[in-house]
Enzyme design. Structure first.
Site, PDB file in Angstrom:
ATOM      1  N   ARG A 218       0.892  -1.113   0.026  1.00  0.00           N
ATOM      2  CA  ARG A 218      -0.101   0.041   0.039  1.00  0.00           C
ATOM      3  C   ARG A 218       0.969   1.053   0.005  1.00  0.00           C
ATOM      4  NH1 ARG A 218      -5.161  -1.666   3.545  1.00  0.00           N
ATOM      5  NH2 ARG A 218      -5.487  -3.802   2.615  1.00  0.00           N
ATOM      6  N   GLU A 220       1.136   4.108   1.244  1.00  0.00           N
ATOM      7  CA  GLU A 220       0.688   5.006   2.448  1.00  0.00           C
ATOM      8  C   GLU A 220       1.278   6.136   2.430  1.00  0.00           C
ATOM      9  OE1 GLU A 220      -1.921   4.158   4.045  1.00  0.00           O
ATOM     10  OE2 GLU A 220      -2.164   1.801   4.092  1.00  0.00           O
ATOM     11  N   ARG A 226       2.422   2.517  12.549  1.00  0.00           N
ATOM     12  CA  ARG A 226       1.466   1.430  12.267  1.00  0.00           C
ATOM     13  C   ARG A 226       1.158   1.274  10.896  1.00  0.00           C
ATOM     14  NH1 ARG A 226      -2.361   5.134  13.680  1.00  0.00           N
ATOM     15  NH2 ARG A 226      -4.367   4.995  13.198  1.00  0.00           N
ATOM     16  N   GLU A 359      -6.305  -1.051  15.259  1.00  0.00           N
ATOM     17  CA  GLU A 359      -6.980  -1.821  14.481  1.00  0.00           C
ATOM     18  C   GLU A 359      -6.177  -3.047  14.074  1.00  0.00           C
ATOM     19  OE1 GLU A 359      -8.845  -0.354  10.626  1.00  0.00           O
ATOM     20  OE2 GLU A 359      -8.105  -2.146   9.971  1.00  0.00           O
ATOM     21  N   ARG A 410       0.967  -5.845  12.832  1.00  0.00           N
ATOM     22  CA  ARG A 410       0.160  -5.373  14.043  1.00  0.00           C
ATOM     23  C   ARG A 410       0.019  -6.221  15.175  1.00  0.00           C
ATOM     24  NH1 ARG A 410      -3.793  -1.096  11.592  1.00  0.00           N
ATOM     25  NH2 ARG A 410      -2.363   0.043  10.144  1.00  0.00           N
TER      26      ARG A 410
HETATM   27  P1  AMO Z   1      -7.841  -3.720   5.816  1.00  0.00           P
HETATM   28  O1  AMO Z   1      -7.573  -2.658   4.473  1.00  0.00           O
HETATM   29  O2  AMO Z   1      -8.452  -3.048   6.893  1.00  0.00           O
HETATM   30  O3  AMO Z   1      -8.810  -4.808   5.062  1.00  0.00           O
HETATM   31  O4  AMO Z   1      -6.441  -4.271   6.118  1.00  0.00           O
HETATM   32  C1  AMO Z   1      -6.638  -5.540   6.825  1.00  0.00           C
HETATM   33  C2  AMO Z   1      -5.224  -5.397   8.021  1.00  0.00           C
HETATM   34  O5  AMO Z   1      -4.265  -5.432   7.391  1.00  0.00           O
HETATM   35  C3  AMO Z   1      -3.316  -4.588   7.982  1.00  0.00           C
HETATM   36  N1  AMO Z   1      -2.789  -3.440   7.367  1.00  0.00           N
HETATM   37  C4  AMO Z   1      -1.516  -2.842   7.436  1.00  0.00           C
HETATM   38  N2  AMO Z   1      -0.462  -3.009   8.179  1.00  0.00           N
HETATM   39  C5  AMO Z   1       0.473  -2.163   8.064  1.00  0.00           C
HETATM   40  N3  AMO Z   1       0.611  -1.299   7.377  1.00  0.00           N
HETATM   41  C6  AMO Z   1      -0.493  -0.926   6.256  1.00  0.00           C
HETATM   42  N4  AMO Z   1      -0.251  -0.139   5.461  1.00  0.00           N
HETATM   43  C7  AMO Z   1      -1.588  -1.870   6.600  1.00  0.00           C
HETATM   44  N5  AMO Z   1      -2.648  -1.679   5.704  1.00  0.00           N
HETATM   45  C8  AMO Z   1      -3.510  -2.851   6.496  1.00  0.00           C
HETATM   46  C9  AMO Z   1      -4.095  -3.908   9.306  1.00  0.00           C
HETATM   47  C10 AMO Z   1      -5.403  -4.145   8.953  1.00  0.00           C
HETATM   48  O6  AMO Z   1      -6.360  -4.255   9.860  1.00  0.00           O
HETATM   49  N6  AMO Z   1      -9.530  -7.099   2.268  1.00  0.00           N
HETATM   50  C11 AMO Z   1      -9.599  -6.582   3.456  1.00  0.00           C
HETATM   51  C12 AMO Z   1      -9.787  -7.447   4.675  1.00  0.00           C
HETATM   52  C13 AMO Z   1     -10.778  -8.448   4.439  1.00  0.00           C
HETATM   53  O7  AMO Z   1     -11.872  -7.652   4.570  1.00  0.00           O
HETATM   54  O8  AMO Z   1     -11.013  -9.672   4.519  1.00  0.00           O
HETATM   55  C14 AMO Z   1      -8.525  -5.566   3.943  1.00  0.00           C
HETATM   56  O9  AMO Z   1      -7.451  -5.385   3.384  1.00  0.00           O
HETATM   57  O10 AMO Z   1      -3.887  -4.960  10.327  1.00  0.00           O
END
Ligand code: AMO
Length: 436
Positions: A218, A220, A226, A359, A410
């Protein structure tokens, strides 16, 4: 001809008082040298831990003494000696040196203090990550991570999930378009996958229950403690379950992971001064509306439909210290694939798993009807045609299904009590870091 490889009789942590009087050979890195004049201590480190090797200079030949003088931190050495009980040493035992060979030298001076005695900021530590990881406290985190991953795989197999691997190179965003990394793909454009979302949903029509553990990407923009650009997601998807069913699987997985980490990694937990307790089931469940009310009672208003920001989560986290679920988010705040509630389509069959203010996972029941999915794509301003490859799967028998994605790092932050996600990633990637 085959090489003559160095071999050891024991690992550092195996040198115990029971071995008093026996001869051992060790191989490892010189963690630290303490010279007290007539006596010298070499702390020898290998994957298992650190053992004290004692050099009593008076009894040693000149040639050997010269060799020892030449040794420095992080040199790789082979040592032979006699085990002796020594209540003052850290394992209650020392090895009295009789022989030492240098197998590989480290440069002098070292750019970074491996022992951790000179404290360094996270950026300096990450710049010298390999040296930083040699500190036993820092590498303990990754031994715990190893157990977490093994425990997760074990749990999924016990619950009839099949491990799958979906593409990392994709054509459509699933988790919001802004955070996509674009890649040149021959003569066209592709993206790095943000999650296995659509593929895992399609695969329930074949395997019913699937899981995937892998890296996702991602872009970001925000630099937080986090978020990183490359993280590991533990994903499941299961046919014939709704959000409640997969929430139960998630909380049982967390408990299973805690049990295994406590069983297998007591030494590492002790090194990190962590007293891990298995959380109690079931985890508390609150709705989005409950949380909105709580925020209001704390004097922080959030408009219905908006997602929680860090400032809101911090307030919720003050009251809810451990694991809890938040369910039934507004449909408009969730991705297009989440099922709206039948009795109130403004709300969705979604949830997040929280630990205090962080989260850890999100998931829910998915839309299993093609028409509704098309409608939701349009409502979110997405191009239905671009999703045709996915939509057509719905024409061939798509059962009700649900799933979630859990951020491995996380979860590790919670387990090892670190407040920066970069501490629990070997080589983290973010907007400002692409090396080492
Ligand atoms: P979501 O976008 O909430 O859901 O991502 C799921 C979990 O992935 C972790 N996460 C990250 N950890 C670190 N850095 C990041 N940039 C990052 N982005 C996400 C978090 C988050 O809660 N497809 C859905 C899931 C589903 O519905 O099955 C999804 O991607 O812990």
């Amino acid at each position: 001809m085959r090489r003559n490889l160095p071999s050891r009789s024991h690992y550092a942590a195996e040198v115990k008082p029971e071995l008093d009087g026996s001869r051992v050979s060790l191989i490892g890195w010189v963690h630290e040298i303490r010279d007290l004049g007539g006596i010298k201590f070499i702390l020898l480190r290998d994957v298992s831990g650190i053992c004290q090797v004692t050099v009593r200079k008076e009894n040693l030949p000149q040639q050997l003494l010269e060799k020892i003088e030449d040794i420095g931190s992080e040199d790789v050495v082979y040592v032979e000696g006699l085990v002796k009980n020594q209540p003052k040493a850290r394992l209650g035992v020392e090895v009295i040196l009789e022989k030492i060979d240098i197998l590989s030298r480290a440069s002098r001076p070292l750019p970074y203090d491996v022992t951790g005695k000179v404290s360094a900021g996270i950026d300096t530590r990450l710049d010298h990550r390999i040296l930083d990881l040699r500190n036993p406290e820092n590498n303990a985190i990754f031994k715990i991570a190893d157990t977490v991953l093994a425990a997760a795989r074990e749990f999924f197999r016990m619950n009839n999930f099949i491990e799958v691997r979906t593409p990392r190179i994709i054509v459509t965003a699933t988790e919001g378009g802004a955070a996509l990394f674009e890649v040149k793909y021959f003569d066209s454009k592709a993206y790095l996958a943000q999650s296995p979302q659509l593929y895992k949903e399609e695969l329930v029509t074949v395997f019913e229950r699937v899981f995937e553990i892998g890296p996702f990407f991602r872009a970001e923009e925000s630099h937080t403690r986090r978020h990183v650009s490359e993280f590991t997601s533990i994903d499941i998807e299961a046919a014939f379950l709704d959000l409640y069913g997969v929430m139960e699987i998630l909380e049982r997985l967390i408990v299973h992971i805690y049990k295994r980490v406590i069983e297998e990694r007591s030494k590492e937990l002790e090194l990190l001064s962590i007293d891990l307790k298995v959380p109690e089931l079931p985890f508390p469940r609150y709705t989005y509306d409950d949380m909105l009310k709580e925020l209001k009672d704390s004097g922080m208003e959030l408009e219905w439909g908006e997602d929680f920001g860090t400032e809101h989560l911090r307030i919720l986290g003050e009251k809810h210290k451990g694991y809890y679920f938040i369910t039934h988010f507004p449909t408009k705040s969730k991705p297009f694939y989440i099922q709206p509630c039948e009795d109130n389509p403004e709300l969705s069959e979604s949830f997040d798993l929280m630990y205090s203010w962080i989260e850890l996972a999100s998931g829910g029941t998915r839309i299993s009807d093609r028409k509704l999915l098309e409608k939701r794509l349009i409502e979110q301003g997405l191009n239905v045609k671009a999703f045709e490859y996915h939509l057509k799967v719905y024409d061939y028998g798509m059962p009700i299904h649900a799933g979630w994605g859990l951020g491995l790092e996380r979860l590790l932050m919670v387990l090892v009590n670190k407040n920066n996600i970069r501490e629990v990633i070997l080589f983290p990637r973010d907007k400002f870091r692409l090396t080492p």
